[in-house]
Design a protein around this motif. Structure first.
Motif, PDB file in Angstrom:
ATOM      1  N   ARG A 193      91.930 -18.270  40.832  1.00 10.68           N
ATOM      2  CA  ARG A 193      91.262 -19.451  40.288  1.00 10.68           C
ATOM      3  C   ARG A 193      91.621 -20.725  41.053  1.00 10.68           C
ATOM      4  N   GLY A 194      92.407 -20.598  42.127  1.00  3.78           N
ATOM      5  CA  GLY A 194      92.771 -21.752  42.928  1.00  3.78           C
ATOM      6  C   GLY A 194      93.828 -22.641  42.310  1.00  3.78           C
ATOM      7  N   ARG A 195      94.529 -22.149  41.293  1.00  5.40           N
ATOM      8  CA  ARG A 195      95.563 -22.951  40.622  1.00  5.40           C
ATOM      9  C   ARG A 195      96.864 -22.975  41.414  1.00  5.40           C
ATOM     10  N   ILE A 196      97.113 -21.904  42.151  1.00  2.00           N
ATOM     11  CA  ILE A 196      98.297 -21.825  43.009  1.00  2.00           C
ATOM     12  C   ILE A 196      97.897 -21.183  44.329  1.00  2.00           C
ATOM     13  N   ARG A 197      98.747 -21.317  45.318  1.00  2.00           N
ATOM     14  CA  ARG A 197      98.504 -20.657  46.598  1.00  2.00           C
ATOM     15  C   ARG A 197      98.915 -19.191  46.475  1.00  2.00           C
ATOM     16  N   ALA A 198      98.129 -18.303  47.006  1.00  2.00           N
ATOM     17  CA  ALA A 198      98.458 -16.872  46.953  1.00  2.00           C
ATOM     18  C   ALA A 198      99.783 -16.633  47.667  1.00  2.00           C
ATOM     19  N   PRO A 199     100.686 -15.867  47.058  1.00  2.00           N
ATOM     20  CA  PRO A 199     101.985 -15.639  47.691  1.00  2.00           C
ATOM     21  C   PRO A 199     101.865 -14.775  48.942  1.00  2.00           C
ATOM     22  N   GLU A 200     102.781 -15.008  49.878  1.00  2.00           N
ATOM     23  CA  GLU A 200     102.864 -14.148  51.065  1.00  2.00           C
ATOM     24  C   GLU A 200     103.221 -12.735  50.622  1.00  2.00           C
ATOM     25  N   ASP A 201     102.872 -11.752  51.445  1.00  2.00           N
ATOM     26  CA  ASP A 201     103.076 -10.355  51.071  1.00  2.00           C
ATOM     27  C   ASP A 201     104.522 -10.043  50.697  1.00  2.00           C
ATOM     28  N   GLU A 202     105.493 -10.533  51.474  1.00  2.00           N
ATOM     29  CA  GLU A 202     106.887 -10.192  51.228  1.00  2.00           C
ATOM     30  C   GLU A 202     107.556 -11.117  50.214  1.00  2.00           C
ATOM     31  N   SER A 203     106.963 -12.251  49.934  1.00  2.00           N
ATOM     32  CA  SER A 203     107.581 -13.208  49.022  1.00  2.00           C
ATOM     33  C   SER A 203     107.853 -12.632  47.633  1.00  2.00           C
ATOM     34  N   PRO A 204     106.877 -11.962  46.982  1.00  2.00           N
ATOM     35  CA  PRO A 204     107.166 -11.400  45.658  1.00  2.00           C
ATOM     36  C   PRO A 204     108.290 -10.371  45.688  1.00  2.00           C
ATOM     37  N   ARG A 205     108.376  -9.569  46.741  1.00  2.00           N
ATOM     38  CA  ARG A 205     109.432  -8.554  46.813  1.00  2.00           C
ATOM     39  C   ARG A 205     110.812  -9.203  46.819  1.00  2.00           C
ATOM     40  N   ALA A 206     110.985 -10.223  47.663  1.00  2.00           N
ATOM     41  CA  ALA A 206     112.287 -10.883  47.755  1.00  2.00           C
ATOM     42  C   ALA A 206     112.650 -11.559  46.446  1.00  2.00           C
ATOM     43  N   ARG A 207     111.686 -12.194  45.818  1.00  2.00           N
ATOM     44  CA  ARG A 207     111.971 -12.903  44.566  1.00  2.00           C
ATOM     45  C   ARG A 207     112.248 -11.933  43.427  1.00  2.00           C
ATOM     46  N   LEU A 208     111.501 -10.849  43.364  1.00  2.00           N
ATOM     47  CA  LEU A 208     111.751  -9.854  42.320  1.00  2.00           C
ATOM     48  C   LEU A 208     113.106  -9.179  42.513  1.00  2.00           C
ATOM     49  N   ALA A 209     113.452  -8.883  43.759  1.00  2.95           N
ATOM     50  CA  ALA A 209     114.743  -8.241  44.032  1.00  2.95           C
ATOM     51  C   ALA A 209     115.905  -9.132  43.622  1.00  2.95           C
ATOM     52  N   ALA A 210     115.691 -10.442  43.640  1.00  2.00           N
ATOM     53  CA  ALA A 210     116.751 -11.391  43.294  1.00  2.00           C
ATOM     54  C   ALA A 210     116.805 -11.687  41.797  1.00  2.00           C
ATOM     55  N   THR A 211     115.932 -11.067  41.006  1.00  2.00           N
ATOM     56  CA  THR A 211     115.877 -11.345  39.574  1.00  2.00           C
ATOM     57  C   THR A 211     117.174 -10.930  38.889  1.00  2.00           C
ATOM     58  N   ARG A 212     117.728 -11.844  38.111  1.00  2.00           N
ATOM     59  CA  ARG A 212     118.918 -11.565  37.316  1.00  2.00           C
ATOM     60  C   ARG A 212     118.712 -12.130  35.920  1.00  2.00           C
ATOM     61  N   TRP A 213     119.174 -11.415  34.922  1.00  2.00           N
ATOM     62  CA  TRP A 213     119.162 -11.919  33.561  1.00  2.00           C
ATOM     63  C   TRP A 213     120.491 -11.527  32.928  1.00  2.00           C
ATOM     64  N   PRO A 214     121.523 -12.356  33.129  1.00  2.00           N
ATOM     65  CA  PRO A 214     122.839 -11.997  32.588  1.00  2.00           C
ATOM     66  C   PRO A 214     122.763 -11.736  31.088  1.00  2.00           C
ATOM     67  N   GLY A 215     123.408 -10.658  30.664  1.00  2.00           N
ATOM     68  CA  GLY A 215     123.429 -10.309  29.250  1.00  2.00           C
ATOM     69  C   GLY A 215     122.344  -9.344  28.844  1.00  2.00           C
ATOM     70  N   ARG A 216     121.275  -9.261  29.604  1.00  2.00           N
ATOM     71  CA  ARG A 216     120.174  -8.360  29.257  1.00  2.00           C
ATOM     72  C   ARG A 216     120.489  -6.972  29.796  1.00  2.00           C
ATOM     73  N   LEU A 217     120.935  -6.071  28.948  1.00  2.00           N
ATOM     74  CA  LEU A 217     121.351  -4.730  29.347  1.00  2.00           C
ATOM     75  C   LEU A 217     122.355  -4.792  30.500  1.00  2.00           C
ATOM     76  N   GLU A 218     123.223  -5.780  30.462  1.00  2.00           N
ATOM     77  CA  GLU A 218     124.223  -5.969  31.513  1.00  2.00           C
ATOM     78  C   GLU A 218     125.454  -5.135  31.194  1.00  2.00           C
ATOM     79  N   LEU A 219     125.937  -4.403  32.173  1.00  2.00           N
ATOM     80  CA  LEU A 219     127.142  -3.593  32.006  1.00  2.00           C
ATOM     81  C   LEU A 219     128.260  -4.228  32.814  1.00  2.00           C
ATOM     82  N   THR A 220     129.273  -4.681  32.126  1.00  2.00           N
ATOM     83  CA  THR A 220     130.416  -5.236  32.840  1.00  2.00           C
ATOM     84  C   THR A 220     131.334  -4.085  33.218  1.00  2.00           C
ATOM     85  N   PRO A 221     132.029  -4.173  34.327  1.00  2.00           N
ATOM     86  CA  PRO A 221     132.803  -3.022  34.842  1.00  2.00           C
ATOM     87  C   PRO A 221     134.180  -2.880  34.225  1.00  2.00           C
TER      88      PRO A 221
END
Length: 200
Positions: free
Chosen positions: A66-94
């Motif tokens: 819809r032209g609201r944002i610029r389409a992401p580069e092909d590798e951009s979503p992969r890098a950002r998703l790989a960096a996703t962290r949500w501390p406490g959400r099913l987090e296992l401390t060692p």
């Protein structure tokens, strides 16, 4: 989902899960009306993050279309998703090693929640520590106790605040025992802060 958006997930073996250990990474293929994105990493455990990932990808595609944002580069979503962290959400401390007994549940909630329903999927004989947090929205531990299912069989104690509840849970778990923190996100944050290494 299931009509305009589809996804398929598969295990990609072990990888750093961001929680202090190594765990499985999942790759997800997502099909939206605009495109197909393959091999998107989903570092969070459980099945529900796959659905969430597909929804997020479809939302980005819809906004780009819809032209609201610029389409992401092909590798951009992969890098950002790989960096996703949500501390406490099913987090296992060692910290847990080889617990001799069942996990100890450390729980807080608001008084308007279905406390019995929230705890129902977990074994009724696991020890339970009920507590409050520094949030005014948290229910008093005694109130939580009154809302428990009468079918609970495990030991149940109350603690005034999260630091004392964590100490009580550690006593019940014993050396190397496992403590499962659940309920209010505020409780998860407070226990995470209490367990964080102290600065030198």
């Amino acid at each position: 989902m299931g009509r305009e958006i589809r996804y398929a997930a598969r295990s990609a073996g072990g990888n750093d899960n961001g929680d202090g250990g190594r765990g499985p990474t999942t790759l997800v293929d997502v099909t939206t009306p605009r495109t197909v994105r393959r091999d998107l990493p989903c570092p969070r455990p459980g099945a529900h993050p796959h659905h969430n990932l597909a929804t997020a990808v479809a939302a980005v595609d819809a906004m780009a279309e819809r032209g609201r944002i610029r389409a992401p580069e092909d590798e951009s979503p992969r890098a950002r998703l790989a960096a996703t962290r949500w501390p406490g959400r099913l987090e296992l401390t060692p910290r847990a090693r080889d617990p001799a007994g069942p996990p100890v549940l450390l729980f807080a909630a608001m008084s308007d929640k279905d406390v019995s329903g929230m705890l129902a999927p977990l074994p009724a004989d696991w020890p339970l520590v009920l507590t409050g947090t520094d949030s005014r929205q948290a229910a008093d531990p005694t109130t939580l106790h009154d809302l428990l299912s009468p079918g609970r069989r495990g030991p149940c104690v109350t603690a005034e605040d999260s630091p004392s509840a964590l100490r009580r849970a550690a006593e019940l778990a014993g050396p190397g025992g496992l403590i499962v923190v659940l309920g209010l996100l505020r409780l998860i944050g407070e226990t995470g802060t209490a367990l964080a290494p102290r600065p030198e």
